[in-house]
Design a protein around this motif. Structure first.
Motif, mmCIF file in Angstrom:
data_model
loop_
_atom_site.group_PDB
_atom_site.id
_atom_site.type_symbol
_atom_site.label_atom_id
_atom_site.label_comp_id
_atom_site.label_asym_id
_atom_site.label_seq_id
_atom_site.Cartn_x
_atom_site.Cartn_y
_atom_site.Cartn_z
ATOM 1 N N ASN A 8 2.175 24.242 43.945
ATOM 2 C CA ASN A 8 2.970 25.096 43.086
ATOM 3 C C ASN A 8 2.427 26.047 41.862
ATOM 4 O O ASN A 8 2.422 27.190 41.575
ATOM 5 C CB ASN A 8 4.413 24.342 42.521
ATOM 6 C CG ASN A 8 5.198 23.910 43.728
ATOM 7 O OD1 ASN A 8 5.387 24.403 44.639
ATOM 8 N ND2 ASN A 8 6.011 22.798 43.251
ATOM 9 N N LEU A 9 1.398 25.064 41.305
ATOM 10 C CA LEU A 9 0.330 25.565 40.643
ATOM 11 C C LEU A 9 -0.947 25.234 40.897
ATOM 12 O O LEU A 9 -1.037 24.283 41.063
ATOM 13 C CB LEU A 9 1.009 25.203 39.069
ATOM 14 C CG LEU A 9 2.164 25.870 38.442
ATOM 15 C CD1 LEU A 9 2.447 24.847 37.171
ATOM 16 C CD2 LEU A 9 2.287 27.177 38.354
ATOM 17 N N ILE A 18 -4.212 20.152 28.811
ATOM 18 C CA ILE A 18 -3.852 21.171 29.739
ATOM 19 C C ILE A 18 -2.414 21.026 30.496
ATOM 20 O O ILE A 18 -1.551 21.869 30.630
ATOM 21 C CB ILE A 18 -4.941 21.488 30.652
ATOM 22 C CG1 ILE A 18 -6.183 21.968 30.235
ATOM 23 C CG2 ILE A 18 -4.724 22.327 31.879
ATOM 24 C CD1 ILE A 18 -7.567 21.868 30.632
ATOM 25 N N GLU A 19 -2.341 19.925 30.912
ATOM 26 C CA GLU A 19 -1.022 19.402 31.784
ATOM 27 C C GLU A 19 -0.068 19.590 30.598
ATOM 28 O O GLU A 19 1.153 20.028 31.085
ATOM 29 C CB GLU A 19 -1.504 18.054 32.264
ATOM 30 C CG GLU A 19 -0.037 17.466 32.993
ATOM 31 C CD GLU A 19 -0.323 16.198 33.388
ATOM 32 O OE1 GLU A 19 -0.511 15.965 34.660
ATOM 33 O OE2 GLU A 19 -0.512 15.039 32.683
ATOM 34 N N GLY A 20 -0.019 19.109 29.534
ATOM 35 C CA GLY A 20 1.050 19.013 28.458
ATOM 36 C C GLY A 20 1.568 20.486 28.164
ATOM 37 O O GLY A 20 2.661 20.864 28.121
ATOM 38 N N PHE A 21 0.435 21.368 28.125
ATOM 39 C CA PHE A 21 0.773 23.001 27.908
ATOM 40 C C PHE A 21 1.586 23.541 29.099
ATOM 41 O O PHE A 21 2.488 24.314 28.771
ATOM 42 C CB PHE A 21 -0.335 23.683 27.589
ATOM 43 C CG PHE A 21 -0.028 25.052 27.336
ATOM 44 C CD1 PHE A 21 0.259 25.584 26.187
ATOM 45 C CD2 PHE A 21 -0.370 25.906 28.280
ATOM 46 C CE1 PHE A 21 0.790 26.831 26.020
ATOM 47 C CE2 PHE A 21 -0.197 27.371 28.222
ATOM 48 C CZ PHE A 21 0.158 27.918 26.838
ATOM 49 N N ALA A 70 3.568 21.822 31.257
ATOM 50 C CA ALA A 70 4.591 20.948 31.134
ATOM 51 C C ALA A 70 5.819 21.689 30.223
ATOM 52 O O ALA A 70 6.890 21.722 30.355
ATOM 53 C CB ALA A 70 4.705 19.672 31.050
ATOM 54 N N ALA A 71 4.984 22.356 29.109
ATOM 55 C CA ALA A 71 5.940 22.836 28.037
ATOM 56 C C ALA A 71 6.415 24.222 28.139
ATOM 57 O O ALA A 71 7.179 24.590 27.259
ATOM 58 C CB ALA A 71 5.076 22.691 26.598
ATOM 59 N N ASP A 77 4.383 32.249 35.626
ATOM 60 C CA ASP A 77 3.608 32.483 36.710
ATOM 61 C C ASP A 77 2.193 32.135 36.499
ATOM 62 O O ASP A 77 1.397 32.046 37.447
ATOM 63 C CB ASP A 77 3.748 33.750 37.103
ATOM 64 C CG ASP A 77 5.137 33.980 37.435
ATOM 65 O OD1 ASP A 77 5.695 33.375 38.472
ATOM 66 O OD2 ASP A 77 5.950 34.648 37.017
ATOM 67 N N CYS A 78 1.708 32.416 35.246
ATOM 68 C CA CYS A 78 0.178 31.954 34.941
ATOM 69 C C CYS A 78 -0.047 31.546 33.688
ATOM 70 O O CYS A 78 0.795 31.997 32.750
ATOM 71 C CB CYS A 78 -0.485 33.457 34.958
ATOM 72 S SG CYS A 78 -2.311 33.408 34.668
ATOM 73 N N TYR A 79 -1.063 30.513 33.631
ATOM 74 C CA TYR A 79 -1.303 29.797 32.405
ATOM 75 C C TYR A 79 -2.728 30.151 32.054
ATOM 76 O O TYR A 79 -3.767 29.784 32.750
ATOM 77 C CB TYR A 79 -1.027 28.240 32.484
ATOM 78 C CG TYR A 79 0.415 27.847 32.659
ATOM 79 C CD1 TYR A 79 1.443 27.355 31.862
ATOM 80 C CD2 TYR A 79 0.856 28.063 34.134
ATOM 81 C CE1 TYR A 79 2.527 27.346 32.075
ATOM 82 C CE2 TYR A 79 2.061 27.746 34.274
ATOM 83 C CZ TYR A 79 2.866 27.335 33.550
ATOM 84 O OH TYR A 79 4.426 26.960 33.719
ATOM 85 N N ILE A 80 -3.068 30.773 30.810
ATOM 86 C CA ILE A 80 -4.500 31.119 30.648
ATOM 87 C C ILE A 80 -5.018 30.140 29.452
ATOM 88 O O ILE A 80 -4.335 29.951 28.590
ATOM 89 C CB ILE A 80 -4.396 32.544 30.130
ATOM 90 C CG1 ILE A 80 -4.074 33.613 31.257
ATOM 91 C CG2 ILE A 80 -5.768 33.047 29.510
ATOM 92 C CD1 ILE A 80 -4.014 35.188 30.598
ATOM 93 N N PHE A 81 -6.185 29.735 29.846
ATOM 94 C CA PHE A 81 -6.767 28.882 28.809
ATOM 95 C C PHE A 81 -8.273 29.793 28.532
ATOM 96 O O PHE A 81 -9.372 29.256 29.128
ATOM 97 C CB PHE A 81 -7.354 27.606 29.448
ATOM 98 C CG PHE A 81 -5.959 26.814 29.570
ATOM 99 C CD1 PHE A 81 -5.217 26.086 28.663
ATOM 100 C CD2 PHE A 81 -5.282 26.878 30.771
ATOM 101 C CE1 PHE A 81 -4.190 25.456 28.867
ATOM 102 C CE2 PHE A 81 -4.074 26.170 31.142
ATOM 103 C CZ PHE A 81 -3.705 25.452 30.365
#
Length: 286
Positions: free
Chosen positions: A55-56, A75-78, A80-81, A86-90
């Motif tokens: 899914n991600l 990273i996982e916590g961010f 989940a929060a 659709d996209c998570y940038i680090f």
């Protein structure tokens, strides 16, 4: 976390000790197409029926911890929060993201001529964007390709990027093609310096072109607390969120007032960074 898979790319045996057990190791020792860097791994995974996307899904470097100063749990916590994004940038280069008007202005400092090469390609492809005049911020910039995407996001991204891939590959046998001249340096660690074509640096920045062409996707970005920003940018730390806010507001409203505000903040960031480097000789502001 169910529904989240992060592949961790490694390509030398001594990198194994840096692998995160909760990530999925990607053995890239063959490194068949080094000029495409992470994108070769991404497209290989996407078109391989035996590598189903979760899914991600993300593709991180073996040294993501050194780049981000984050562990897997953060990273996982961010993720989940912020359910439903659709996209998570680090992005590790927080000062660079905030200070420059866009990723192409930043690129010209390190890779002069890249904007002209990229603009010519996009013009040929009929993708109507003005790279030099664009505005980027923390929600449109993903240096080092450290991002996680949903399956719909990946589908659209690969469709977009494959046009770029096909265009550049078609240039390979053309004499003196600007895409294939090994004139750009890349430091992959001590004793590992490469001379690569423009491709990986261009591809990294095409992410910013893609997300601005697809406003339907919801994007979130990790934002460092002030103490970490101070470690990375010293006196300029407190100006980083303000610079990003000015550019984001311009993107949302189109009002020149916010670009004028950004120009003022940028000037203050330059002064703060200059003074910080005088106070900390040998330091790197990122």
């Amino acid at each position: 976390m169910n529904g989240l898979t992060i592949h961790q790319i490694w390509y030398r045996d001594e990198q194994r000790s840096f692998l995160e057990p909760r990530m999925k190791p990607w053995d890239n020792r063959k490194n068949l197409r080094p000029e495409w860097c992470e994108y070769w791994v991404m497209r290989t995974a996407w078109f391989d029926a035996e590598q189903p996307f979760d899914n991600l899904t993300g593709f991180f470097s073996w040294k993501y911890r050194q780049k981000l100063e984050l562990d897997y749990g953060q990273i996982e916590g961010f993720v989940a929060a912020h359910p439903g994004a659709d996209c998570y940038i680090f992005s590790p280069a927080v000062f660079q993201v905030a200070f420059y008007r866009n990723v192409w202005h930043q690129a010209e400092v390190w890779h002069p001529g890249i904007t002209r090469i990229a603009q010519g390609m996009l013009d040929d492809l009929g993708i109507l964007v003005d790279l030099a005049g664009s505005v980027d911020h923390h929600l449109s910039t993903a240096y080092a390709n450290l991002w996680i995407g949903s399956r719909p996001f990946w589908r659209a991204y690969i469709e977009f990027m494959e046009r770029t891939f096909a265009y550049i590959e078609a240039q390979k046998d053309r004499e003196a093609s600007p895409f294939w001249l090994n004139r750009f340096g890349s430091a992959g660690g001590e004793g590992h310096v490469q001379r690569l074509p423009v491709i990986p640096y261009l591809i990294e920045r095409m992410f910013s072109v893609f997300v601005k062409l697809h406003p339907e996707f919801r994007i979130v970005a990790w934002e460092y607390p002030l103490d970490i920003l101070e470690k990375r940018a010293f006196r300029a730390a407190g100006l980083i969120p303000l610079a990003n806010w000015c550019k984001l507001m311009y993107h949302k409203t189109g009002k020149d007032l916010y670009l004028q505000m950004f120009a003022q903040v940028q000037s203050e960031m330059y002064a703060a960074a200059t003074r910080s480097l005088e106070e900390h000789p040998g330091a790197v502001i990122s």
